[in-house]
Design a protein around this motif. Structure first.
Motif, PDB file in Angstrom:
ATOM      1  N   GLU A  22       0.816  -1.210   0.000  1.00  0.00           N
ATOM      2  CA  GLU A  22       0.000   0.000   0.000  1.00  0.00           C
ATOM      3  C   GLU A  22       0.851   1.262   0.000  1.00  0.00           C
ATOM      4  O   GLU A  22       0.344   2.372   0.143  1.00  0.00           O
ATOM      5  CB  GLU A  22      -0.938  -0.019   1.212  1.00  0.00           C
ATOM      6  N   CYS A  23       2.153   1.058  -0.169  1.00  0.00           N
ATOM      7  CA  CYS A  23       3.089   2.187  -0.201  1.00  0.00           C
ATOM      8  C   CYS A  23       3.310   2.595  -1.659  1.00  0.00           C
ATOM      9  O   CYS A  23       3.236   1.775  -2.575  1.00  0.00           O
ATOM     10  CB  CYS A  23       4.398   1.743   0.440  1.00  0.00           C
ATOM     11  N   ASN A  24       3.571   3.852  -1.871  1.00  0.00           N
ATOM     12  CA  ASN A  24       3.793   4.342  -3.237  1.00  0.00           C
ATOM     13  C   ASN A  24       5.228   4.017  -3.674  1.00  0.00           C
ATOM     14  O   ASN A  24       6.132   4.848  -3.623  1.00  0.00           O
ATOM     15  CB  ASN A  24       3.557   5.857  -3.299  1.00  0.00           C
ATOM     16  N   CYS A  25       5.434   2.749  -4.080  1.00  0.00           N
ATOM     17  CA  CYS A  25       6.752   2.322  -4.501  1.00  0.00           C
ATOM     18  C   CYS A  25       6.619   1.197  -5.522  1.00  0.00           C
ATOM     19  O   CYS A  25       5.555   0.583  -5.667  1.00  0.00           O
ATOM     20  CB  CYS A  25       7.598   1.863  -3.319  1.00  0.00           C
ATOM     21  N   GLU A  26       7.704   0.957  -6.245  1.00  0.00           N
ATOM     22  CA  GLU A  26       7.755  -0.143  -7.216  1.00  0.00           C
ATOM     23  C   GLU A  26       8.398  -1.342  -6.529  1.00  0.00           C
ATOM     24  O   GLU A  26       9.512  -1.246  -6.016  1.00  0.00           O
ATOM     25  CB  GLU A  26       8.593   0.300  -8.429  1.00  0.00           C
ATOM     26  N   ILE A  27       7.693  -2.488  -6.515  1.00  0.00           N
ATOM     27  CA  ILE A  27       8.169  -3.667  -5.789  1.00  0.00           C
ATOM     28  C   ILE A  27       8.434  -4.802  -6.767  1.00  0.00           C
ATOM     29  O   ILE A  27       7.563  -5.173  -7.554  1.00  0.00           O
ATOM     30  CB  ILE A  27       7.131  -4.150  -4.746  1.00  0.00           C
ATOM     31  N   THR A  28       9.645  -5.353  -6.703  1.00  0.00           N
ATOM     32  CA  THR A  28       9.991  -6.543  -7.482  1.00  0.00           C
ATOM     33  C   THR A  28      10.464  -7.622  -6.533  1.00  0.00           C
ATOM     34  O   THR A  28      11.344  -7.381  -5.698  1.00  0.00           O
ATOM     35  CB  THR A  28      11.104  -6.238  -8.509  1.00  0.00           C
ATOM     36  N   LEU A  29       9.858  -8.799  -6.629  1.00  0.00           N
ATOM     37  CA  LEU A  29      10.244  -9.932  -5.793  1.00  0.00           C
ATOM     38  C   LEU A  29      10.904 -10.994  -6.670  1.00  0.00           C
ATOM     39  O   LEU A  29      10.328 -11.433  -7.664  1.00  0.00           O
ATOM     40  CB  LEU A  29       9.031 -10.515  -5.062  1.00  0.00           C
ATOM     41  N   ILE A  30      12.117 -11.398  -6.289  1.00  0.00           N
ATOM     42  CA  ILE A  30      12.938 -12.313  -7.093  1.00  0.00           C
ATOM     43  C   ILE A  30      13.136 -13.612  -6.330  1.00  0.00           C
ATOM     44  O   ILE A  30      13.452 -13.599  -5.133  1.00  0.00           O
ATOM     45  CB  ILE A  30      14.305 -11.658  -7.401  1.00  0.00           C
ATOM     46  N   ASP A  31      12.956 -14.749  -7.021  1.00  0.00           N
ATOM     47  CA  ASP A  31      13.157 -16.045  -6.385  1.00  0.00           C
ATOM     48  C   ASP A  31      13.919 -16.956  -7.339  1.00  0.00           C
ATOM     49  O   ASP A  31      13.711 -16.900  -8.560  1.00  0.00           O
ATOM     50  CB  ASP A  31      11.817 -16.683  -6.021  1.00  0.00           C
ATOM     51  N   GLN A  32      14.798 -17.814  -6.792  1.00  0.00           N
ATOM     52  CA  GLN A  32      15.634 -18.638  -7.654  1.00  0.00           C
ATOM     53  C   GLN A  32      14.922 -19.883  -8.182  1.00  0.00           C
ATOM     54  O   GLN A  32      15.373 -20.498  -9.138  1.00  0.00           O
ATOM     55  CB  GLN A  32      16.913 -19.064  -6.930  1.00  0.00           C
ATOM     56  N   LYS A  33      13.794 -20.263  -7.577  1.00  0.00           N
ATOM     57  CA  LYS A  33      13.057 -21.431  -8.050  1.00  0.00           C
ATOM     58  C   LYS A  33      12.026 -21.034  -9.098  1.00  0.00           C
ATOM     59  O   LYS A  33      11.789 -19.850  -9.343  1.00  0.00           O
ATOM     60  CB  LYS A  33      12.371 -22.145  -6.882  1.00  0.00           C
ATOM     61  N   ALA A  34      11.412 -22.041  -9.715  1.00  0.00           N
ATOM     62  CA  ALA A  34      10.437 -21.766 -10.772  1.00  0.00           C
ATOM     63  C   ALA A  34       9.146 -21.175 -10.228  1.00  0.00           C
ATOM     64  O   ALA A  34       8.355 -20.594 -10.980  1.00  0.00           O
ATOM     65  CB  ALA A  34      10.137 -23.047 -11.548  1.00  0.00           C
ATOM     66  N   ALA A  35       8.904 -21.331  -8.940  1.00  0.00           N
ATOM     67  CA  ALA A  35       7.725 -20.765  -8.299  1.00  0.00           C
ATOM     68  C   ALA A  35       8.106 -20.342  -6.892  1.00  0.00           C
ATOM     69  O   ALA A  35       9.026 -20.901  -6.286  1.00  0.00           O
ATOM     70  CB  ALA A  35       6.586 -21.792  -8.251  1.00  0.00           C
ATOM     71  N   ILE A  36       7.407 -19.363  -6.360  1.00  0.00           N
ATOM     72  CA  ILE A  36       7.703 -18.870  -5.017  1.00  0.00           C
ATOM     73  C   ILE A  36       7.201 -19.858  -3.964  1.00  0.00           C
ATOM     74  O   ILE A  36       6.394 -20.741  -4.240  1.00  0.00           O
ATOM     75  CB  ILE A  36       7.070 -17.488  -4.773  1.00  0.00           C
ATOM     76  N   GLY A  37       7.710 -19.699  -2.747  1.00  0.00           N
ATOM     77  CA  GLY A  37       7.167 -20.399  -1.589  1.00  0.00           C
ATOM     78  C   GLY A  37       7.368 -21.893  -1.571  1.00  0.00           C
ATOM     79  O   GLY A  37       6.556 -22.618  -0.991  1.00  0.00           O
ATOM     80  N   ARG A  38       8.464 -22.406  -2.151  1.00  0.00           N
ATOM     81  CA  ARG A  38       8.656 -23.849  -2.207  1.00  0.00           C
ATOM     82  C   ARG A  38       8.762 -24.467  -0.807  1.00  0.00           C
ATOM     83  O   ARG A  38       8.184 -25.512  -0.533  1.00  0.00           O
ATOM     84  CB  ARG A  38       9.913 -24.177  -3.026  1.00  0.00           C
ATOM     85  N   LYS A  39       9.523 -23.822   0.077  1.00  0.00           N
ATOM     86  CA  LYS A  39       9.651 -24.374   1.436  1.00  0.00           C
ATOM     87  C   LYS A  39       8.341 -24.230   2.198  1.00  0.00           C
ATOM     88  O   LYS A  39       7.984 -25.086   3.020  1.00  0.00           O
ATOM     89  CB  LYS A  39      10.786 -23.686   2.191  1.00  0.00           C
ATOM     90  N   PHE A  40       7.612 -23.184   1.934  1.00  0.00           N
ATOM     91  CA  PHE A  40       6.291 -22.961   2.509  1.00  0.00           C
ATOM     92  C   PHE A  40       5.392 -24.164   2.205  1.00  0.00           C
ATOM     93  O   PHE A  40       4.680 -24.671   3.063  1.00  0.00           O
ATOM     94  CB  PHE A  40       5.727 -21.673   1.900  1.00  0.00           C
ATOM     95  N   LEU A  41       5.461 -24.648   0.961  1.00  0.00           N
ATOM     96  CA  LEU A  41       4.641 -25.788   0.555  1.00  0.00           C
ATOM     97  C   LEU A  41       5.130 -27.086   1.175  1.00  0.00           C
ATOM     98  O   LEU A  41       4.330 -27.922   1.594  1.00  0.00           O
ATOM     99  CB  LEU A  41       4.626 -25.912  -0.976  1.00  0.00           C
ATOM    100  N   VAL A  42       6.452 -27.273   1.233  1.00  0.00           N
ATOM    101  CA  VAL A  42       7.003 -28.483   1.855  1.00  0.00           C
ATOM    102  C   VAL A  42       6.605 -28.548   3.328  1.00  0.00           C
ATOM    103  O   VAL A  42       6.278 -29.616   3.858  1.00  0.00           O
ATOM    104  CB  VAL A  42       8.536 -28.536   1.693  1.00  0.00           C
ATOM    105  N   ALA A  43       6.617 -27.394   3.992  1.00  0.00           N
ATOM    106  CA  ALA A  43       6.219 -27.348   5.403  1.00  0.00           C
ATOM    107  C   ALA A  43       4.787 -27.825   5.581  1.00  0.00           C
ATOM    108  O   ALA A  43       4.423 -28.364   6.625  1.00  0.00           O
ATOM    109  CB  ALA A  43       6.374 -25.932   5.946  1.00  0.00           C
TER     110      ALA A  43
END
Length: 397
Positions: A22-43
């Motif tokens: 909600e902040c007036n900024c440009e946000i880029t999120l970078i991840d080395q896997k093909a999809a985000i949250g891989r460990k999140f899913l394994v958990a």
């Protein structure tokens, strides 16, 4: 418009992005896997504990440093549950107090709901390996090509070193050390315990039910599972931290926590012999095997001493399981290297969050909560600075 880069698409990185969305900024999120949250899913494979429902003071006691406790106070379990509800994830409290999504919601649905919430404001770049950073830019590699991206603020949420298949491989530590940032060695946390071979017997698959494990000032009740190498289970994970701190790694099991030592002695005394006494106490196969094989004959036949052993049976361990298979890792960026919001003291406007920092907690929802809380404090600080800069410009003009 200010540019914020976030490296790492686990709970810490996602919560930093959420706080900035909600902040007036440009946000880029970078991840080395093909999809985000891989460990999140394994958990989520073993039961998806998102957080724990304990009152705040009890919740804070599960964390090992004031830094992570302060982060959790800044964004606690109730605030996380409220956020999950906001993105359409209804939660329930299990019998042990752990907080799960309601039964029909799978881990991937939680992740997709979170990503969908962020997508209008956040650009996601995947299959991109983080290589380097300065105070002004990062370098990452995608499909063999290196790219340099400038930033105004950077959040690094690079993970620890457990479950490296998910991207949490700890490869960043060499880079940090080259830059003069102290990194504490990674150690297994929430790990199974390896026992010496003569302790294993024919016990694989046996369960020690309703026991209490103790080490130092750490105690935990529950069931313990025997494996082909040693022990697994919630009480085992809960005493990891205390065991790591000991040179001689020994812990105690109370096989009958619902009884006093005096009551155990009385039951033994009424029995035909000590072996019958163990049966009358309804001790399982594992407890009986250990008591008969690792208590001297003189000790075994002295009922008072045998009662003491049943209430506080000592076991020395061979070690912990390999980092590659444990639930989490202790160690990481030394907390002396960061501010209260996670900013690196040597690199202004560069923040660290999540499991890459040197904090520890038991399993049961506390780990994800710690990660999202640390991501929150980094995102909040960046948002406050962006807002301040905007107000300063308005004042000048």
């Amino acid at each position: 418009m200010k540019r914020v880069l976030i490296v790492g698409g686990g709970p810490a990185g996602l919560m930093s992005a959420t706080q900035l969305s909600e902040c007036n900024c440009e946000i880029t999120l970078i991840d080395q896997k093909a999809a985000i949250g891989r460990k999140f899913l394994v958990a989520g494979d073993g039961g998806f504990n998102l957080t724990h429902s304990e009152k705040l003071q009890r919740l804070l006691e599960k964390y090992d440093s004031n830094w992570i406790r302060d982060a959790v106070k800044a964004f606690d379990n109730q605030e996380f549950i409220a956020f999950l509800n906001r993105i359409g994830i209804e939660t329930r409290i299990g019998s042990s107090g752990k907080v799960f999504p309601v039964e029909e919601i799978k881990p991937v649905q939680v992740l997709n709901a979170w990503k969908h919430f962020l997508e209008p404001k956040v650009k996601f770049v995947v299959n991109s390996r983080f290589i380097d950073f300065t105070e002004q830019h990062i370098v990452y590699e995608k499909a063999g090509k290196q790219t340099v991206l400038n930033f105004d603020y950077l959040v690094l949420a690079l993970g620890g070193k457990s479950w490296p298949i998910t991207g949490s491989d700890g490869r960043w530590t060499d880079l940090f050390e080259q830059k003069g940032i102290q990194v504490k060695p990674f150690q297994a946390s929430n790990s199974g315990l390896e026992l010496y071979e003569n302790w294993l017997g024919d016990l694989e698959g046996k369960i020690l039910k309703n026991v209490v494990l103790s080490c130092g000032d750490q105690h935990c009740a529950g069931d313990v599972v025997c494996t082909n190498y040693g022990l697994e289970g919630k009480p085992v994970y809960a005493i990891n931290r205390a065991l790591r701190e000991l040179e001689k790694k020994v812990f105690q099991i109370d096989f009958k926590p619902q009884m006093t030592e005096q009551r155990v002695f009385e039951i033994l005394k009424k029995a035909r012999n000590p072996s019958w006494g163990l049966k009358d106490l309804k001790l399982g196969d594992t407890a009986v095997f250990w008591l008969k094989n690792f208590v001297s004959k003189a000790h075994f036949t002295d009922l008072k001493r045998l009662a003491k052993s049943i209430k506080a049976f000592s076991i020395g361990i061979k070690g912990f399981r390999p980092l590659e298979e444990v639930i989490s890792s202790a160690g990481g960026v030394a907390l002396s290297e960061i501010s209260e919001s996670g900013e690196l003291k040597k690199f202004p406007n560069v923040f660290c969050a999540g499991e890459m920092l040197d904090w520890d907690a038991p399993t049961g929802g506390y780990l994800i909560q710690g990660c999202v809380s640390s991501g929150f404090v980094a995102g909040r600080e960046i948002g406050l600075r962006i807002e301040k800069e905007k107000n300063d410009i308005r004042a000048i003009t």
